[in-house]
Design a protein around this motif. Structure first.
Motif, PDB file in Angstrom:
ATOM      1  N   ASP A   1       1.739   5.278   4.518  1.00  0.00           N
ATOM      2  CA  ASP A   1       1.347   4.074   5.249  1.00  0.00           C
ATOM      3  C   ASP A   1       0.693   3.069   4.318  1.00  0.00           C
ATOM      4  OD1 ASP A   1       2.299   5.059   7.606  1.00  0.00           O
ATOM      5  OD2 ASP A   1       0.380   5.885   8.263  1.00  0.00           O
TER       6      ASP A   1
ATOM      7  N   ASP B   1      -0.415   0.053   5.613  1.00  0.00           N
ATOM      8  CA  ASP B   1      -1.489  -0.316   6.536  1.00  0.00           C
ATOM      9  C   ASP B   1      -1.031   0.087   7.925  1.00  0.00           C
ATOM     10  OD1 ASP B   1       0.252  -2.410   7.414  1.00  0.00           O
ATOM     11  OD2 ASP B   1      -0.511  -3.720   5.833  1.00  0.00           O
ATOM     12  N   ALA B   2      -1.697  -0.429   8.950  1.00  0.00           N
ATOM     13  CA  ALA B   2      -1.394   0.011  10.315  1.00  0.00           C
ATOM     14  C   ALA B   2      -0.023  -0.458  10.809  1.00  0.00           C
ATOM     15  CB  ALA B   2      -2.474  -0.485  11.275  1.00  0.00           C
TER      16      ALA B   2
ATOM     17  N   ASN C   1       2.653  -1.446   8.427  1.00  0.00           N
ATOM     18  CA  ASN C   1       3.676  -1.308   7.385  1.00  0.00           C
ATOM     19  C   ASN C   1       3.633   0.100   6.807  1.00  0.00           C
ATOM     20  OD1 ASN C   1       4.843  -4.191   6.734  1.00  0.00           O
ATOM     21  ND2 ASN C   1       2.625  -4.471   6.961  1.00  0.00           N
ATOM     22  N   THR C   2       4.805   0.691   6.642  1.00  0.00           N
ATOM     23  CA  THR C   2       4.857   2.029   6.067  1.00  0.00           C
ATOM     24  C   THR C   2       6.096   2.159   5.195  1.00  0.00           C
ATOM     25  OG1 THR C   2       4.656   4.389   6.561  1.00  0.00           O
ATOM     26  CG2 THR C   2       6.169   3.124   7.933  1.00  0.00           C
TER      27      THR C   2
END
Length: 451
Positions: free
Chosen positions: A7, A9-10, A12-13
């Motif tokens: 990940d 961020d919350a 984008n992975t």
């Protein structure tokens, strides 16, 4: 095979898929043998081409194809099994992806970027105020609609005296300057002219004329249009342009379109037999129909305003905008980054509303049943007929049209989306403070002009 999720961020992975030789070797070997059976290579009988030659010729392409299948299936399965709510589609990673060499590598790793739908909550209550515009139906609207019906259900009648809008049939004869028939001049039997297409001065020559009268007029002055003249005289446009002669027109027949009387016959044609029996009842039904036709306008305006209120609640919700722009550009060859920057805010709002609609449909437990779809299909059919003034279409005909539309998969999907949105907006009305406001149709339209 190994799949690793990292990940960023919350929202984008990155998904890494590691493929080893054992994952693809058997499948590649099978495909090589299939190619060998079908290969048609000069110097070898079918099915007898050495496997080594097949591998040399097609091995790299087959390897790439099989690995691509493995990667695609694995990625989609991972997304499904882990219930990832992705936005757009996975894109190849552009920063950490190492070069792939199908000639020398036996182990491969593919990296993909994914955008995740953000987590958010939508809470609506009576503090949220949204206007619902109730469009007023006045007498003028009813009069105009009835006028439309009387015109639509009128009929042609043969009359004896010409009025401005009549159709005239007769014999056209080209004249000399002394008003005698011109030798070898233009003569048209059964010529048809519309009085209201003539210029005012020439039209006045015909108004009040009677069947059997002969009128002398000038076609060039009457129509001032070579196309009209060439059609009437059955000559070319070039000849019509040069035509200066006067003509005699002997009236053989006068036809007038007479509007329907406002009587029981009209009531039955518009609403169905015996539905109303008085003018007052007819006017009331016409007003009711107009009111019903404006409901969709009122609902559309409410939907716009409701979306605006709800999307304001999402102003602090972060979206993977960089990924979304990259995805949109990758799927639209004709779209430039500059154009996308201008259009992106609208695209993002549409995406937000799509996510909100889905979330609220679950929150409100909105379900679409088969009966909902059938009813919606009939409603669309009814609206389509109404556009042509057909307001009393039998239910069995509406049902047939509805069933035909339901045979189209895309049409059904679109209906389901519309039904869900309607159900969600109905629940929104119940949740917020709905402020109903009466408004004229003119003022209602001005609200759209101002924007």
């Amino acid at each position: 095979m190994n799949i690793v999720r990292k990940d960023v961020d919350a929202i984008n992975t990155t998904i890494g898929i590691q493929v080893s030789k054992s994952d693809y070797a058997e499948k590649v070997e099978k495909q090589l043998k299939e190619y060998r059976k079908k290969a048609n290579i000069p110097g070898f009988r079918p099915g007898m081409v050495p496997l080594g030659l097949i591998k040399k010729m097609y091995g790299k392409a087959i390897l790439a194809e099989e690995i691509n299948k493995i990667i695609s299936d694995s990625l989609m399965n991972y997304i499904k099994e882990n219930d990832l709510n992705i936005l757009g589609e996975p894109l190849p990673n552009e920063t950490d992806q190492k070069p792939i060499n199908f000639d020398t590598d036996e182990e491969f790793e593919f990296l993909f970027d994914l955008a995740l739908a953000p987590e958010f909550e939508i809470n609506l209550n009576k503090k949220d105020k949204i206007k619902y515009y109730d469009i007023i139906v006045n007498d003028e609207m009813v009069d105009n609609q009835i006028k439309s019906y009387t015109s639509r259900f009128g009929k042609y009648e043969t009359v004896d005296t010409v009025e401005e809008k009549d159709m005239l049939k007769g014999e056209l004869i080209e004249l000399n300057t002394n008003k005698t028939p011109k030798t070898d001049g233009i003569r048209v039997e059964d010529a048809v002219m519309a009085a209201d297409r003539m210029t005012k001065a020439q039209k006045e020559l015909f108004v009040n004329a009677k069947k059997g009268d002969t009128i002398i007029f000038n076609p060039q002055k009457a129509f001032n249009n070579e196309v009209e003249i060439s059609s009437l005289m059955k000559i070319s446009k070039e000849e019509a342009k040069e035509l200066k002669s006067n003509f005699s027109f002997t009236i053989q027949n006068i036809t007038r379109y007479v509007e329907s009387a406002i009587d029981q016959s009209l009531f039955d044609k518009v609403l169905g037999e015996g539905k109303v029996t008085t003018k007052a009842e007819f006017r009331a039904k016409v007003a009711e129909g107009i009111k019903e036709s404006y409901v969709s306008d009122s609902e559309y305006k409410f939907a716009l305003d409701a979306k605006e209120v709800i999307l304001k609640k999402m102003k602090d919700v972060e979206f993977p905008e960089a990924f979304l722009k990259r995805w949109v550009l990758s799927t639209n060859d004709n779209l430039t980054p500059e154009t996308l920057d201008k259009e992106f805010p609208i695209m993002l709002d549409d995406l937000k509303w799509y996510l909100v609609k889905n979330k609220l449909s679950k929150q409100y437990e909105c379900k679409v049943e088969k009966d909902d779809i059938n009813a919606y299909a009939k409603k669309i059919a009814k609206m389509q007929f109404a556009q042509y003034g057909m307001n009393n279409v039998p239910d069995d005909i509406l049902e047939n049209y509805a069933q035909e539309s339901l045979k189209k998969e895309d049409a059904v999907k679109n209906m389901i989306e519309r039904i869900i949105e309607e159900k969600v907006l109905d629940k929104v009305k119940e949740s917020i403070k709905l402020e109903t406001k009466e408004i004229s149709y003119q003022d209602f339209n001005k609200m759209f002009e101002e924007k």
